[in-house]
Design a protein around this motif. Structure first.
Motif, PDB file in Angstrom:
ATOM      1  N   THR A  65       0.868  -1.194   0.000  1.00  0.00           N
ATOM      2  CA  THR A  65       0.000   0.000   0.000  1.00  0.00           C
ATOM      3  C   THR A  65       0.903   1.242   0.000  1.00  0.00           C
ATOM      4  O   THR A  65       1.068   1.894   1.026  1.00  0.00           O
ATOM      5  CB  THR A  65      -0.939   0.050   1.227  1.00  0.00           C
ATOM      6  N   CYS A  66       1.467   1.540  -1.154  1.00  0.00           N
ATOM      7  CA  CYS A  66       2.391   2.675  -1.252  1.00  0.00           C
ATOM      8  C   CYS A  66       1.631   3.984  -1.029  1.00  0.00           C
ATOM      9  O   CYS A  66       0.477   4.129  -1.437  1.00  0.00           O
ATOM     10  CB  CYS A  66       3.037   2.694  -2.626  1.00  0.00           C
ATOM     11  N   ARG A  67       2.319   4.927  -0.418  1.00  0.00           N
ATOM     12  CA  ARG A  67       1.646   6.171  -0.026  1.00  0.00           C
ATOM     13  C   ARG A  67       1.289   7.056  -1.206  1.00  0.00           C
ATOM     14  O   ARG A  67       0.449   7.938  -1.082  1.00  0.00           O
ATOM     15  CB  ARG A  67       2.532   6.956   0.950  1.00  0.00           C
ATOM     16  N   HIS A  68       1.966   6.849  -2.349  1.00  0.00           N
ATOM     17  CA  HIS A  68       1.697   7.717  -3.496  1.00  0.00           C
ATOM     18  C   HIS A  68       0.778   7.042  -4.511  1.00  0.00           C
ATOM     19  O   HIS A  68       0.533   7.602  -5.581  1.00  0.00           O
ATOM     20  CB  HIS A  68       3.019   8.078  -4.186  1.00  0.00           C
ATOM     21  N   CYS A  69       0.241   5.867  -4.190  1.00  0.00           N
ATOM     22  CA  CYS A  69      -0.482   5.059  -5.187  1.00  0.00           C
ATOM     23  C   CYS A  69      -1.724   5.787  -5.713  1.00  0.00           C
ATOM     24  O   CYS A  69      -2.597   6.183  -4.942  1.00  0.00           O
ATOM     25  CB  CYS A  69      -0.879   3.729  -4.565  1.00  0.00           C
ATOM     26  N   HIS A  70      -1.805   5.910  -7.041  1.00  0.00           N
ATOM     27  CA  HIS A  70      -2.962   6.587  -7.650  1.00  0.00           C
ATOM     28  C   HIS A  70      -4.129   5.623  -7.840  1.00  0.00           C
ATOM     29  O   HIS A  70      -5.192   6.035  -8.290  1.00  0.00           O
ATOM     30  CB  HIS A  70      -2.565   7.243  -8.978  1.00  0.00           C
ATOM     31  N   VAL A  71      -3.903   4.357  -7.517  1.00  0.00           N
ATOM     32  CA  VAL A  71      -4.941   3.333  -7.706  1.00  0.00           C
ATOM     33  C   VAL A  71      -5.667   3.052  -6.387  1.00  0.00           C
ATOM     34  O   VAL A  71      -6.763   2.524  -6.380  1.00  0.00           O
ATOM     35  CB  VAL A  71      -4.280   2.040  -8.253  1.00  0.00           C
ATOM     36  N   ARG A 248      -4.329   8.189  -3.255  1.00  0.00           N
ATOM     37  CA  ARG A 248      -3.579   8.301  -1.988  1.00  0.00           C
ATOM     38  C   ARG A 248      -2.586   9.452  -2.001  1.00  0.00           C
ATOM     39  O   ARG A 248      -2.330  10.061  -0.962  1.00  0.00           O
ATOM     40  CB  ARG A 248      -2.883   6.965  -1.679  1.00  0.00           C
ATOM     41  N   PHE A 249      -2.014   9.777  -3.181  1.00  0.00           N
ATOM     42  CA  PHE A 249      -1.101  10.915  -3.202  1.00  0.00           C
ATOM     43  C   PHE A 249      -1.893  12.219  -3.013  1.00  0.00           C
ATOM     44  O   PHE A 249      -1.428  13.137  -2.332  1.00  0.00           O
ATOM     45  CB  PHE A 249      -0.280  10.954  -4.493  1.00  0.00           C
ATOM     46  N   LEU A 250      -3.063  12.280  -3.579  1.00  0.00           N
ATOM     47  CA  LEU A 250      -3.940  13.445  -3.366  1.00  0.00           C
ATOM     48  C   LEU A 250      -4.287  13.566  -1.878  1.00  0.00           C
ATOM     49  O   LEU A 250      -4.247  14.666  -1.307  1.00  0.00           O
ATOM     50  CB  LEU A 250      -5.218  13.291  -4.202  1.00  0.00           C
ATOM     51  N   ASP A 251      -4.580  12.444  -1.269  1.00  0.00           N
ATOM     52  CA  ASP A 251      -4.905  12.433   0.164  1.00  0.00           C
ATOM     53  C   ASP A 251      -3.716  12.969   0.971  1.00  0.00           C
ATOM     54  O   ASP A 251      -3.866  13.797   1.863  1.00  0.00           O
ATOM     55  CB  ASP A 251      -5.244  10.993   0.581  1.00  0.00           C
TER      56      ASP A 251
END
Lengths: 349, 111
Positions: A65-71, A248-251
């Protein structure tokens, strides 16, 4: 591997919804819209030039669960491409001259028919690319994949944000760096990245934070020197990819009060040359449920192809979509900043 | 007029310095861009040098700009911290080495 961060979906966070993501991006104040920038570059409306890359997203399931994942991918996600959608993708590919197939996810290898998909596409004589998180290769049921990839000459595109542990684990999860190094060692052992082997191992680096990637050629030299010196690892090319203000990157951007500054940075770095070559112009993206998109990012924002165009792989019509108008939004600044960003790294050398 | 001297948003207005003397700004910009281009030193090495100098000259705008440039060019916080220590060591050493001047003067004046 260490602790897995919960996905937005699992946390029931508002930004788990594509509509909420779009609603978050829309009011971010920008001096110029993406459409205005395209007009200034004589590129509006942005249109596709052809379909050279058929990108299949096999689903949102992932062991990381990478912190920058756009999926917003992760172990709790259940979206996986149904067999009938996969069969339709294969039928479309068999009846077209699209030369390259880019397989992504989630961790695409977790799909039960992943190997069959690779075998069939490779048998059609098309180039196959696998976007691999690397750690998947260490799981017992997937340890055969390096040999399997080599047999079918799959281009492996592995994610490694940095050649040191701390930065990699901050972005991708505790323990990911060490496992990634082990996976790269196994890929090297079967010939990947080795001179003369014909087996291509490319690495992808996303910035570990709210900044743009630097000079790809310079970073590649640095990565090659350091990975060989520290771990004896060889690879072919480094692709720098800009983090997209999605999911997640937006978050994370919102949570750290970086959203407005990051969007302004992307806009300030708008490069008409990069806009000219953005990947949506020669790519078609297929979602896990068979829906069609201009790119994987539009897919996650649930921005389907434009009005009047096929919605699903079951309505595929190459002539209708070959030169289609592309659906754009402020997130597109992520692909046009600086030297540009695509699944194959920078757009303008 | 503002009631304080530094404002982070002013960094984004740097190009306003070209409004009254465009020809000088253009010369500065061209030279500046050339200085930071990849050469005998990499862009990363130049960004780290710039970060150290930014601390030596204590320019908050430059510190912001070159912290970001260092990250973009693949430097990590450990390397950046060492660059700041280099700047600090030179500043500290520069003060200390002037102590010899003090000793020279003291010796000259003393008995």
């Amino acid at each position: 591997m260490g602790r897995i961060l919960p996905t937005l979906h699992k946390r029931r966070a508002p930004l788990a919804s594509a509509a909420d993501q779009r609603a978050t991006l829309a009011p971010v104040p920008l001096r110029r819209s993406f459409a205005e920038c395209l007009r200034g570059a004589d590129l509006f409306p942005l249109t596709a030039t052809d379909i050279e890359i058929f990108q299949i997203n096999l689903g949102k399931k992932c062991n990381q669960t990478c912190r920058h994942c756009h999926v917003d991918a992760g172990p709790d996600r259940t979206e996986v491409m149904p067999r009938e959608v996969l069969d339709e993708c294969l039928a479309v590919l068999a009846n077209s001259d699209i030369p390259r197939v880019d397989i992504t996810g989630g961790a695409p290898e977790l799909h039960p028919d992943f190997c069959e998909l690779v075998e069939q596409v490779a048998a059609m004589g098309k180039d196959v690319m696998d976007r691999c998180n690397l750690t998947i290769l260490l799981l017992p049921n997937y340890a055969h994949l390096p040999e399997f990839f080599a047999k079918h000459k799959v281009e492996v595109i592995g994610s490694l944000p940095y050649y040191r542990e701390k930065q990699t684990d901050v972005q991708r999860g505790a323990g990911v760096f060490k496992e990634s190094i082990e996976a790269l060692t196994r890929l090297n052992a079967v010939g990947y990245g080795m001179p003369g082997s014909g087996l291509v191992l490319n690495l992808v680096t996303n910035p570990v934070g709210a900044f743009l990637p630097g000079n790809q050629a310079s970073l590649e030299l640095q990565w090659k020197r350091e990975l060989e010196r520290r771990y004896g690892i060889l690879f072919n090319n480094l692709f720098t990819i800009t983090n997209m203000p999605i999911s997640r990157f937006l978050d994370w951007l919102q949570e750290t009060n970086n959203l407005e500054g990051y969007m302004a940075r992307l806009l300030d770095a708008f490069n008409p040359g990069a806009a000219q070559g953005v990947m949506c112009r020669n790519t078609l993206s297929v979602g896990w449920d068979g829906r069609l998109y201009d790119c994987d990012f539009n897919q996650m924002l649930e921005l389907g192809l434009g009005p009047g165009l096929p919605e699903s792989i079951f309505d595929f019509d190459l002539e209708k979509i070959r030169n289609r108008k592309i659906v754009i939004g402020s997130h597109c600044f992520g692909c046009t900043a600086g030297a540009g960003s695509s699944c194959g790294g920078v757009i303008v050398a | 007029m503002t009631d304080h001297y530094y404002n982070a948003a002013d960094l984004g207005r740097f190009s306003e310095m070209g409004e009254e003397a465009g020809h000088l700004w253009e010369k500065f910009n061209g030279w500046y861009t050339a200085v930071f281009a990849e050469g005998a030193l990499t862009e990363r090495e130049k960004a780290l040098i710039a970060l150290g100098v930014a601390h030596a000259v204590q320019c908050p705008y430059c510190i912001d700009a070159y912290s970001e440039a260092c990250l973009e060019n693949g430097a990590d916080p450990e390397q950046m911290t060492e660059a700041v220590h280099v700047a600090a060591a030179i500043r500290g050493g520069a003060s200390l080495v002037h102590g010899i001047q003090m000793r020279n003067k003291t010796r000259q004046l003393g008995m």
